[in-house]
Design a protein around this motif. Structure first.
Motif, PDB file in Angstrom:
ATOM      1  N   MET A   1       0.741  -1.141   0.000  1.00 26.40           N
ATOM      2  CA  MET A   1       0.001  -0.096  -0.098  1.00 26.40           C
ATOM      3  C   MET A   1       0.802   1.313  -0.096  1.00 26.40           C
ATOM      4  O   MET A   1       0.615   2.289  -0.681  1.00 26.40           O
ATOM      5  N   ILE A   2       1.997   1.168   0.652  1.00 25.92           N
ATOM      6  CA  ILE A   2       2.920   2.502   0.789  1.00 25.92           C
ATOM      7  C   ILE A   2       3.427   2.747  -0.479  1.00 25.92           C
ATOM      8  O   ILE A   2       3.724   3.587  -1.209  1.00 25.92           O
ATOM      9  N   ASP A   3       3.853   1.481  -1.242  1.00 30.53           N
ATOM     10  CA  ASP A   3       4.447   1.614  -2.770  1.00 30.53           C
ATOM     11  C   ASP A   3       3.506   2.135  -3.513  1.00 30.53           C
ATOM     12  O   ASP A   3       3.987   3.013  -4.644  1.00 30.53           O
ATOM     13  N   GLN A   4       2.283   1.745  -3.346  1.00 31.74           N
ATOM     14  CA  GLN A   4       1.104   2.123  -4.432  1.00 31.74           C
ATOM     15  C   GLN A   4       1.104   3.723  -4.045  1.00 31.74           C
ATOM     16  O   GLN A   4       0.829   4.532  -5.021  1.00 31.74           O
ATOM     17  N   GLY A   5       1.129   4.315  -2.952  1.00 33.20           N
ATOM     18  CA  GLY A   5       0.903   5.765  -2.547  1.00 33.20           C
ATOM     19  C   GLY A   5       2.137   6.240  -3.212  1.00 33.20           C
ATOM     20  O   GLY A   5       1.832   7.439  -3.805  1.00 33.20           O
ATOM     21  N   PHE A   6       3.355   5.856  -3.327  1.00 27.14           N
ATOM     22  CA  PHE A   6       4.398   6.653  -3.820  1.00 27.14           C
ATOM     23  C   PHE A   6       4.262   6.552  -5.529  1.00 27.14           C
ATOM     24  O   PHE A   6       4.885   7.375  -5.884  1.00 27.14           O
ATOM     25  N   MET A   7       3.807   5.465  -5.899  1.00 22.55           N
ATOM     26  CA  MET A   7       3.549   5.508  -7.279  1.00 22.55           C
ATOM     27  C   MET A   7       2.740   6.621  -7.810  1.00 22.55           C
ATOM     28  O   MET A   7       3.047   7.211  -8.669  1.00 22.55           O
ATOM     29  N   ALA A   8       1.629   6.802  -6.997  1.00 20.40           N
ATOM     30  CA  ALA A   8       0.552   8.089  -7.183  1.00 20.40           C
ATOM     31  C   ALA A   8       1.020   9.299  -6.921  1.00 20.40           C
ATOM     32  O   ALA A   8       1.085  10.246  -7.797  1.00 20.40           O
ATOM     33  N   ALA A   9       2.269   9.316  -6.141  1.00 22.11           N
ATOM     34  CA  ALA A   9       2.924  10.617  -5.826  1.00 22.11           C
ATOM     35  C   ALA A   9       3.886  11.089  -6.802  1.00 22.11           C
ATOM     36  O   ALA A   9       3.957  12.108  -7.236  1.00 22.11           O
ATOM     37  N   LYS A  10       4.032   9.801  -7.442  1.00 20.78           N
ATOM     38  CA  LYS A  10       5.095  10.257  -8.869  1.00 20.78           C
ATOM     39  C   LYS A  10       4.256  10.847 -10.074  1.00 20.78           C
ATOM     40  O   LYS A  10       4.637  11.805 -10.698  1.00 20.78           O
ATOM     41  N   VAL A  11       3.088  10.543  -9.926  1.00 25.74           N
ATOM     42  CA  VAL A  11       2.250  11.068 -11.119  1.00 25.74           C
ATOM     43  C   VAL A  11       1.671  12.474 -10.711  1.00 25.74           C
ATOM     44  O   VAL A  11       1.600  13.388 -11.539  1.00 25.74           O
ATOM     45  N   PHE A  12       1.065  12.701  -9.540  1.00 26.80           N
ATOM     46  CA  PHE A  12       0.667  13.794  -9.117  1.00 26.80           C
ATOM     47  C   PHE A  12       1.613  14.774  -8.639  1.00 26.80           C
ATOM     48  O   PHE A  12       1.230  15.986  -8.368  1.00 26.80           O
ATOM     49  N   GLY A  13       2.763  14.546  -8.240  1.00 25.62           N
ATOM     50  CA  GLY A  13       3.811  15.424  -7.879  1.00 25.62           C
ATOM     51  C   GLY A  13       3.913  15.303  -6.408  1.00 25.62           C
ATOM     52  O   GLY A  13       5.240  15.015  -5.676  1.00 25.62           O
ATOM     53  N   ARG A  21      -6.598   2.862  10.974  1.00 25.03           N
ATOM     54  CA  ARG A  21      -5.763   2.221  11.904  1.00 25.03           C
ATOM     55  C   ARG A  21      -5.424   0.738  11.746  1.00 25.03           C
ATOM     56  O   ARG A  21      -4.308   0.337  12.039  1.00 25.03           O
ATOM     57  N   TYR A  22      -6.160   0.262  11.057  1.00 24.91           N
ATOM     58  CA  TYR A  22      -5.858  -1.223  10.644  1.00 24.91           C
ATOM     59  C   TYR A  22      -4.398  -1.288   9.996  1.00 24.91           C
ATOM     60  O   TYR A  22      -3.807  -2.265  10.298  1.00 24.91           O
ATOM     61  N   PHE A  23      -4.270  -0.489   9.066  1.00 23.88           N
ATOM     62  CA  PHE A  23      -2.995  -0.548   8.114  1.00 23.88           C
ATOM     63  C   PHE A  23      -1.979   0.139   8.889  1.00 23.88           C
ATOM     64  O   PHE A  23      -0.716  -0.037   8.173  1.00 23.88           O
ATOM     65  N   LEU A  24      -2.021   0.878   9.787  1.00 22.55           N
ATOM     66  CA  LEU A  24      -0.970   1.333  10.316  1.00 22.55           C
ATOM     67  C   LEU A  24      -0.096   0.434  11.387  1.00 22.55           C
ATOM     68  O   LEU A  24      -0.457  -0.078  12.117  1.00 22.55           O
ATOM     69  N   SER A  25       1.198   0.314  10.807  1.00 20.94           N
ATOM     70  CA  SER A  25       1.955  -0.653  11.637  1.00 20.94           C
ATOM     71  C   SER A  25       3.509  -0.302  11.204  1.00 20.94           C
ATOM     72  O   SER A  25       3.906   0.551  10.800  1.00 20.94           O
ATOM     73  N   ILE A  26       4.301  -0.842  12.225  1.00 21.01           N
ATOM     74  CA  ILE A  26       5.605  -0.543  12.315  1.00 21.01           C
ATOM     75  C   ILE A  26       6.503  -0.612  10.962  1.00 21.01           C
ATOM     76  O   ILE A  26       7.020   0.133  10.248  1.00 21.01           O
ATOM     77  N   PRO A  27       6.422  -1.969  10.246  1.00 27.69           N
ATOM     78  CA  PRO A  27       6.775  -2.202   8.976  1.00 27.69           C
ATOM     79  C   PRO A  27       6.420  -1.176   8.032  1.00 27.69           C
ATOM     80  O   PRO A  27       7.135  -0.759   7.261  1.00 27.69           O
ATOM     81  N   ALA A  28       5.065  -1.061   7.848  1.00 29.60           N
ATOM     82  CA  ALA A  28       4.605   0.082   7.029  1.00 29.60           C
ATOM     83  C   ALA A  28       5.217   1.390   7.103  1.00 29.60           C
ATOM     84  O   ALA A  28       5.535   2.147   6.393  1.00 29.60           O
ATOM     85  N   LEU A  29       5.339   1.934   8.633  1.00 28.86           N
ATOM     86  CA  LEU A  29       5.956   3.217   8.972  1.00 28.86           C
ATOM     87  C   LEU A  29       7.501   3.159   8.506  1.00 28.86           C
ATOM     88  O   LEU A  29       7.998   4.301   7.825  1.00 28.86           O
ATOM     89  N   GLU A  30       8.227   2.010   8.542  1.00 22.89           N
ATOM     90  CA  GLU A  30       9.618   1.893   8.370  1.00 22.89           C
ATOM     91  C   GLU A  30       9.744   1.960   6.758  1.00 22.89           C
ATOM     92  O   GLU A  30      10.783   2.694   6.357  1.00 22.89           O
ATOM     93  N   ARG A  31       8.986   1.423   6.198  1.00 23.53           N
ATOM     94  CA  ARG A  31       9.011   1.348   4.469  1.00 23.53           C
ATOM     95  C   ARG A  31       8.510   2.962   3.946  1.00 23.53           C
ATOM     96  O   ARG A  31       9.314   3.312   3.178  1.00 23.53           O
ATOM     97  N   TRP A  32       7.645   3.816   4.634  1.00 20.09           N
ATOM     98  CA  TRP A  32       7.668   4.973   4.269  1.00 20.09           C
ATOM     99  C   TRP A  32       8.660   5.839   4.455  1.00 20.09           C
ATOM    100  O   TRP A  32       9.199   6.712   3.623  1.00 20.09           O
ATOM    101  N   LYS A  33       9.237   5.763   5.695  1.00 16.28           N
ATOM    102  CA  LYS A  33      10.552   6.351   6.017  1.00 16.28           C
ATOM    103  C   LYS A  33      11.458   6.235   5.144  1.00 16.28           C
ATOM    104  O   LYS A  33      12.058   7.138   4.652  1.00 16.28           O
ATOM    105  N   GLU A  34      11.878   4.823   4.845  1.00 18.20           N
ATOM    106  CA  GLU A  34      12.982   4.463   3.721  1.00 18.20           C
ATOM    107  C   GLU A  34      12.615   5.092   2.461  1.00 18.20           C
ATOM    108  O   GLU A  34      13.489   5.647   1.901  1.00 18.20           O
TER     109      GLU A  34
END
Length: 77
Positions: A1-13, A21-34
């Motif tokens: 899901m984080i990777d899909q968000g970054f793909m959308a950010a590339k398109v829209f700037g 809350r269900y999707f918020l987890s430590i691995p997701a936050l680490e992937r977002w930060k990275e």
């Protein structure tokens, strides 16, 4: 899901990702930060933190010996 968000950010700037809350987890936050440090377009996350956090403590050291402490005669416990 984080990777899909970054793909959308590339398109829209730049993009804002709304997470339940269900999707918020430590691995997701680490992937977002990275990915946010190396991405050309920033991705911001908006979410509500979980309220069911549990903390554990180490158990107390056990006394040496076997079994329950012997009770003296005459105690009314």
């Amino acid at each position: 899901m984080i990777d899909q968000g970054f793909m959308a950010a590339k398109v829209f700037g730049k993009a804002i990702l709304l997470l339940d809350r269900y999707f918020l987890s430590i691995p997701a936050l680490e992937r977002w930060k990275e990915a946010n440090t190396s991405a050309a377009a920033p991705l911001h996350i908006v979410t509500k933190a979980k309220a069911n956090v549990v903390a554990y403590e180490n158990p107390q050291a056990r006394k040496k010996g076997r079994g329950v402490r012997r009770r003296k005669a005459g105690w009314s416990n």
